[in-house]
Design an enzyme around this catalytic site. Structure first.
Site, short mmCIF file in Angstrom:
data_model
loop_
_atom_site.label_atom_id
_atom_site.label_comp_id
_atom_site.label_asym_id
_atom_site.label_seq_id
_atom_site.Cartn_x
_atom_site.Cartn_y
_atom_site.Cartn_z
N LYS A 164 1.89 4.70 -11.23
CA LYS A 164 0.81 3.66 -10.99
C LYS A 164 0.57 2.81 -12.24
CE LYS A 164 0.13 4.64 -6.82
NZ LYS A 164 0.31 3.73 -6.01
N ILE A 201 -10.16 9.19 -2.57
CA ILE A 201 -10.73 8.58 -1.62
C ILE A 201 -9.91 9.43 -0.28
CG2 ILE A 201 -10.24 6.51 0.10
CD1 ILE A 201 -11.61 5.93 -2.38
N ASN A 235 0.74 -1.16 -0.07
CA ASN A 235 -0.10 0.21 0.09
C ASN A 235 0.92 1.21 -0.05
OD1 ASN A 235 -2.34 1.60 0.77
ND2 ASN A 235 -1.05 2.03 2.61
N THR A 244 -8.17 10.33 2.18
CA THR A 244 -6.85 10.18 2.89
C THR A 244 -6.15 11.34 2.99
OG1 THR A 244 -5.80 9.80 0.86
CG2 THR A 244 -7.10 7.73 1.74
N TYR A 304 3.51 10.71 -10.81
CA TYR A 304 2.56 9.74 -10.23
C TYR A 304 1.76 8.76 -10.99
CZ TYR A 304 -1.45 8.23 -7.43
OH TYR A 304 -2.46 7.58 -6.82
#
Length: 253
Positions: free
Chosen positions: A162, A191, A92, A193, A158
């Site tokens: 991914k 999400i 993760n 976070t 990024y």
């Protein structure tokens, strides 16, 4: 109540100190799994391990920088030594890096993002797979992103990282499914976070974007954790090599 039949499974989670890693750790704990939790931030990581133990699970925290292969090896060894095997891993740990147009991206940011998001997954799978081959199989879940399928302005390192995580997932799945190891990726959208707080810069901007999406809200780490548990469980025995998008329909809108 054990919904996913993960009782006593030996589970490693990286990036376990907050966000989706923390939510997954507590979800696995409720299922009765035995946990090795890894992160760079010791105080937060120890707090998650304590919360998991309060739910009745066995859990230990290991301070580690997953961009270092020796640290990754130490985390996996801890699981095998404590619990006799490794059954499940949730890779993760990750970072968003600097938000800027590609021509303004410094090379050190590109290197840091690729190291944290890609090299760490490579190191983790390398040692997790070796451990699982010794004990007859297991399940690996990598945290990719809806950005594994689409572009997103000002986040080129990024997004590239991914895409790479999904490529590693698919290739390793082909290699190891015949040997009893299932390897999949969760691909979250927006999400709630600390990651998203940093990307958007303000609660107003984050919520404003969320309202423009099909569900009109931000997803929760707990919703992602439920998907991770499913992919890790015997309920997902015919899932392998998949990037399972959990984004409230953003990428199909």
């Amino acid at each position: 109540m054990n919904t996913f039949d993960l009782q006593n499974k030996s589970v490693v989670i990286t990036g376990a100190s907050s966000g989706m890693g923390r939510a997954a750790a507590l979800a696995f704990a409720r299922e009765g799994a035995r946990l090795v939790l890894a992160a760079r931030r010791s105080e937060e990581g120890e707090a998650v391990a304590a919360a998991a133990r309060a739910l009745g699970a066995e859990a230990v925290f290991v301070q580690a920088d997953v961009t270092r292969e020796e640290d990754v090896r130490r985390v996996i060894d801890q699981a095998v030594q404590r619990y006799g095997r490794l059954d499940v891993a949730f890779n993760n740990a990750g970072t968003e890096g600097l938000a800027a147009p590609l021509h303004e991206q410094p090379i050190d940011n590109f290197d840091r993002v690729m190291s944290t998001n890609v090299k760490s997954v490579f190191f983790s799978m390398k040692h997790e797979i070796a451990a699982m081959l010794e004990s007859g199989g297991g399940a690996i879940v990598n945290n990719a992103s809806m950005g594994s399928f689409i572009g997103f302005q000002n986040l080129s390192p990024y997004i590239a990282s991914k895409h790479a995580v999904l490529g590693l997932t698919r290739t390793a799945a082909l290699e190891y499914f015949p040997k009893g190891i299932r390897i999949n990726a969760v691909c979250p959208g927006i999400i709630d976070t600390p990651f998203q707080d940093r990307v958007w810069g303000s609660e107003e901007a984050k919520q404003g974007f969320a309202k423009s999406t099909p569900p009109g809200r931000i997803g929760t780490s707990e919703e992602v954790a439920d998907l991770v548990l499913f992919l890790a469980s015997a309920r997902a025995t015919f899932f392998s090599g998949q990037g399972v998008v959990i984004d409230g329909g953003y990428t199909v809108a």
